[in-house]
Write an enzyme that holds these catalytic residues in place. Structure first.
Site, PDB file in Angstrom:
ATOM      1  N   TYR A  88      33.086  36.349  37.759  1.00 46.62           N
ATOM      2  CA  TYR A  88      33.010  36.949  39.105  1.00 46.62           C
ATOM      3  C   TYR A  88      32.173  36.089  40.048  1.00 46.62           C
ATOM      4  O   TYR A  88      32.423  36.093  41.258  1.00 46.62           O
ATOM      5  CB  TYR A  88      32.530  38.408  39.030  1.00 46.62           C
ATOM      6  CG  TYR A  88      33.620  39.285  38.444  1.00 46.62           C
ATOM      7  CD1 TYR A  88      34.735  39.636  39.208  1.00 46.62           C
ATOM      8  CD2 TYR A  88      33.591  39.686  37.112  1.00 46.62           C
ATOM      9  CE1 TYR A  88      35.778  40.372  38.669  1.00 46.62           C
ATOM     10  CE2 TYR A  88      34.620  40.435  36.559  1.00 46.62           C
ATOM     11  CZ  TYR A  88      35.716  40.774  37.348  1.00 46.62           C
ATOM     12  OH  TYR A  88      36.756  41.499  36.797  1.00 46.62           O
ATOM     13  N   HIS A  99      39.150  49.198  44.271  1.00 46.70           N
ATOM     14  CA  HIS A  99      38.793  48.514  43.021  1.00 46.70           C
ATOM     15  C   HIS A  99      37.455  47.786  43.126  1.00 46.70           C
ATOM     16  O   HIS A  99      37.180  46.885  42.327  1.00 46.70           O
ATOM     17  CB  HIS A  99      39.899  47.537  42.615  1.00 46.70           C
ATOM     18  CG  HIS A  99      41.149  48.207  42.126  1.00 46.70           C
ATOM     19  ND1 HIS A  99      42.341  47.554  41.937  1.00 46.70           N
ATOM     20  CD2 HIS A  99      41.386  49.507  41.797  1.00 46.70           C
ATOM     21  CE1 HIS A  99      43.255  48.413  41.510  1.00 46.70           C
ATOM     22  NE2 HIS A  99      42.705  49.603  41.419  1.00 46.70           N
ATOM     23  N   CYS A 140      24.467  49.251  39.606  1.00 50.64           N
ATOM     24  CA  CYS A 140      23.616  49.477  38.440  1.00 50.64           C
ATOM     25  C   CYS A 140      24.399  50.275  37.402  1.00 50.64           C
ATOM     26  O   CYS A 140      24.878  51.374  37.704  1.00 50.64           O
ATOM     27  CB  CYS A 140      22.347  50.238  38.836  1.00 50.64           C
ATOM     28  SG  CYS A 140      21.344  50.662  37.385  1.00 50.64           S
ATOM     29  N   CYS A 192      17.871  46.496  38.465  1.00 49.08           N
ATOM     30  CA  CYS A 192      18.313  47.348  39.571  1.00 49.08           C
ATOM     31  C   CYS A 192      17.130  47.575  40.504  1.00 49.08           C
ATOM     32  O   CYS A 192      16.047  47.937  40.053  1.00 49.08           O
ATOM     33  CB  CYS A 192      18.809  48.679  39.010  1.00 49.08           C
ATOM     34  SG  CYS A 192      19.011  49.959  40.266  1.00 49.08           S
ATOM     35  N   GLY A 200      52.015  42.975  49.190  1.00 52.48           N
ATOM     36  CA  GLY A 200      51.476  42.005  48.238  1.00 52.48           C
ATOM     37  C   GLY A 200      50.915  42.610  46.972  1.00 52.48           C
ATOM     38  O   GLY A 200      49.909  42.146  46.457  1.00 52.48           O
ATOM     39  N   THR A 201      51.594  43.637  46.468  1.00 54.49           N
ATOM     40  CA  THR A 201      51.120  44.237  45.219  1.00 54.49           C
ATOM     41  C   THR A 201      52.284  44.402  44.254  1.00 54.49           C
ATOM     42  O   THR A 201      53.380  44.786  44.661  1.00 54.49           O
ATOM     43  CB  THR A 201      50.352  45.562  45.464  1.00 54.49           C
ATOM     44  OG1 THR A 201      50.012  46.152  44.209  1.00 54.49           O
ATOM     45  CG2 THR A 201      51.143  46.551  46.292  1.00 54.49           C
ATOM     46  N   ALA A 244      53.467  37.382  53.258  1.00 53.22           N
ATOM     47  CA  ALA A 244      52.744  38.368  54.060  1.00 53.22           C
ATOM     48  C   ALA A 244      52.374  37.823  55.441  1.00 53.22           C
ATOM     49  O   ALA A 244      52.347  38.571  56.417  1.00 53.22           O
ATOM     50  CB  ALA A 244      51.491  38.815  53.308  1.00 53.22           C
TER      51      ALA A 244
HETATM   52  P1  NAD Z   1      49.319  41.035  41.372  1.00 58.91           P
HETATM   53  O1  NAD Z   1      48.773  39.680  41.175  1.00 58.91           O
HETATM   54  O2  NAD Z   1      49.713  41.842  40.191  1.00 58.91           O
HETATM   55  O3  NAD Z   1      50.630  40.952  42.300  1.00 58.91           O
HETATM   56  C1  NAD Z   1      50.625  40.218  43.490  1.00 58.91           C
HETATM   57  C2  NAD Z   1      51.955  40.458  44.191  1.00 58.91           C
HETATM   58  O4  NAD Z   1      51.891  39.755  45.425  1.00 58.91           O
HETATM   59  C3  NAD Z   1      53.173  39.933  43.432  1.00 58.91           C
HETATM   60  O5  NAD Z   1      54.134  40.979  43.336  1.00 58.91           O
HETATM   61  C4  NAD Z   1      53.695  38.772  44.296  1.00 58.91           C
HETATM   62  O6  NAD Z   1      55.109  38.734  44.370  1.00 58.91           O
HETATM   63  C5  NAD Z   1      53.121  39.101  45.644  1.00 58.91           C
HETATM   64  N1  NAD Z   1      52.814  37.917  46.458  1.00 58.91           N
HETATM   65  C6  NAD Z   1      52.356  36.691  46.073  1.00 58.91           C
HETATM   66  N2  NAD Z   1      52.171  35.890  47.132  1.00 58.91           N
HETATM   67  C7  NAD Z   1      52.522  36.627  48.233  1.00 58.91           C
HETATM   68  C8  NAD Z   1      52.548  36.372  49.639  1.00 58.91           C
HETATM   69  N3  NAD Z   1      52.196  35.180  50.139  1.00 58.91           N
HETATM   70  N4  NAD Z   1      52.962  37.368  50.462  1.00 58.91           N
HETATM   71  C9  NAD Z   1      53.347  38.564  49.984  1.00 58.91           C
HETATM   72  N5  NAD Z   1      53.342  38.873  48.665  1.00 58.91           N
HETATM   73  C10 NAD Z   1      52.929  37.916  47.801  1.00 58.91           C
HETATM   74  O7  NAD Z   1      48.287  41.793  42.325  1.00 58.91           O
HETATM   75  P2  NAD Z   1      47.932  43.302  42.519  1.00 58.91           P
HETATM   76  O8  NAD Z   1      49.170  44.145  42.534  1.00 58.91           O
HETATM   77  O9  NAD Z   1      46.972  43.413  43.620  1.00 58.91           O
HETATM   78  O10 NAD Z   1      47.210  43.532  41.120  1.00 58.91           O
HETATM   79  C11 NAD Z   1      46.370  44.442  40.992  1.00 58.91           C
HETATM   80  C12 NAD Z   1      44.983  43.911  40.536  1.00 58.91           C
HETATM   81  O11 NAD Z   1      44.697  42.531  40.773  1.00 58.91           O
HETATM   82  C13 NAD Z   1      43.952  44.625  41.309  1.00 58.91           C
HETATM   83  O12 NAD Z   1      43.170  45.337  40.434  1.00 58.91           O
HETATM   84  C14 NAD Z   1      43.114  43.573  42.026  1.00 58.91           C
HETATM   85  O13 NAD Z   1      41.771  43.972  42.039  1.00 58.91           O
HETATM   86  C15 NAD Z   1      43.346  42.359  41.231  1.00 58.91           C
HETATM   87  N6  NAD Z   1      43.238  41.075  41.973  1.00 58.91           N
HETATM   88  C16 NAD Z   1      42.608  40.982  43.202  1.00 58.91           C
HETATM   89  C17 NAD Z   1      42.541  39.732  43.881  1.00 58.91           C
HETATM   90  C18 NAD Z   1      41.765  39.629  45.210  1.00 58.91           C
HETATM   91  O14 NAD Z   1      40.845  40.407  45.444  1.00 58.91           O
HETATM   92  N7  NAD Z   1      42.096  38.690  46.105  1.00 58.91           N
HETATM   93  C19 NAD Z   1      43.136  38.604  43.310  1.00 58.91           C
HETATM   94  C20 NAD Z   1      43.792  38.756  42.039  1.00 58.91           C
HETATM   95  C21 NAD Z   1      43.835  39.997  41.383  1.00 58.91           C
END
Ligand code: NAD
Length: 232
Positions: A55, A108, A116, A135, A174-175, A218
């Site tokens: 992290y 998340h 803590c 803490c 983007g999820t 996006a």
């Molecule tokens: P994921 O990695 O599972 O999925 C990402 C999605 O974004 C994919 O379906 C992909 O097709 C899409 N994608 C990739 N590039 C893109 C773009 N330029 N424009 C639009 N869409 C795009 O991510 P998620 O669904 O957020 O996974 C959940 C977990 O991943 C969460 O718990 C999160 O905390 C964690 N996570 C967070 C980060 C961050 O904070 N930046 C990074 C990686 C993972």
């Protein structure tokens, strides 16, 4: 409808074009580690140094990253839309805030926060956390990253579910639709008759549940969608 209530869920994909890797990115930080090792309470108990280092690296990357046109468009929507806009993110970076969004619901957790493990007190995380930091409230050496790990309860679920229950529009951006409960939000919104739209590079696991899909990056799809909403 004059001022529709909007709930937006963002995931790692919205930050991809800002240089922060998604879960699936080959060769990225996530690809080098097993989820069980770096994103579970058990992994932290087994090897806290590995988890804190992981992290710390992500925090350093996020600190340098700049928001892209997708984040900026959502900040514009929050500023200009006359109805409610709840911005929920699964991301632990602060790119929505850097783009000017306010009141971002980090379900998340957040890299810039420390938690803590003993008394649940939160404070601003230093850029580099150390294992066993005390803490500031209870003085126990139980500081940890304020990240919701697999097996832990996401934050702010009551607030999110209340907003979904009165949503007129739900957008997922983007999820991948792999991680619950966030992946279930589309069903909750559809249940109350909200319009649902997915903006993703690849179709998500839950794409069939959305009324509309806007495939693509996006940085392109989100500004277009925001322009359409504001023009309604
Ligand atoms: P994921 O990695 O599972 O999925 C990402 C999605 O974004 C994919 O379906 C992909 O097709 C899409 N994608 C990739 N590039 C893109 C773009 N330029 N424009 C639009 N869409 C795009 O991510 P998620 O669904 O957020 O996974 C959940 C977990 O991943 C969460 O718990 C999160 O905390 C964690 N996570 C967070 C980060 C961050 O904070 N930046 C990074 C990686 C993972």
């Amino acid at each position: 409808m004059a001022h529709p209530s909007i709930v937006i869920l963002t995931g790692a994909g919205i930050s991809a074009e800002s240089g922060l890797g998604t879960f699936r990115d080959e060769g990225g930080l996530w690809a080098q580690h097993r989820i069980e090792d770096v994103a579970t309470p058990e992994g932290f108990a087994r090897n806290p140094q590995l988890v804190v280092d992981f992290y710390n690296t992500r925090r350093a990357q996020a600190h340098e990253a700049v928001p892209n046109a997708g984040h900026a468009a959502l900040a514009r929507l929050q500023a200009e839309h006359k109805g409610e806009v709840l911005l929920v993110t699964q991301n632990v970076d602060s790119l929505h805030e850097k783009a000017g969004s306010r009141d971002v619901v980090h379900m998340h957790g957040a890299l810039n926060s420390a938690l803590c493990g003993a008394c649940d007190h939160r404070w601003e995380a230093p850029l580099k956390m150390k294992v066993g930091e005390a803490c500031p409230r209870c003085d126990k050496p139980t500081a940890r990253p304020d990240i919701v790990w697999f097996g832990e309860m996401p934050y702010y679920m009551d607030r999110i579910e209340m907003a979904l229950a009165r949503a007129d529009i739900f957008a997922a951006i983007g999820t991948s639709g792999n991680v619950y409960p966030a992946a279930g939000f589309v069903q909750m919104a559809a249940h109350v008759g909200a319009r649902t739209v997915e903006m993703n590079l690849d179709p998500s696991e839950t794409v069939a549940l959305f009324e509309e899909t806007r495939p693509g990056k996006a940085s392109v799809t989100v500004p277009e969608w925001v322009g359409d909403i504001l023009a309604e």
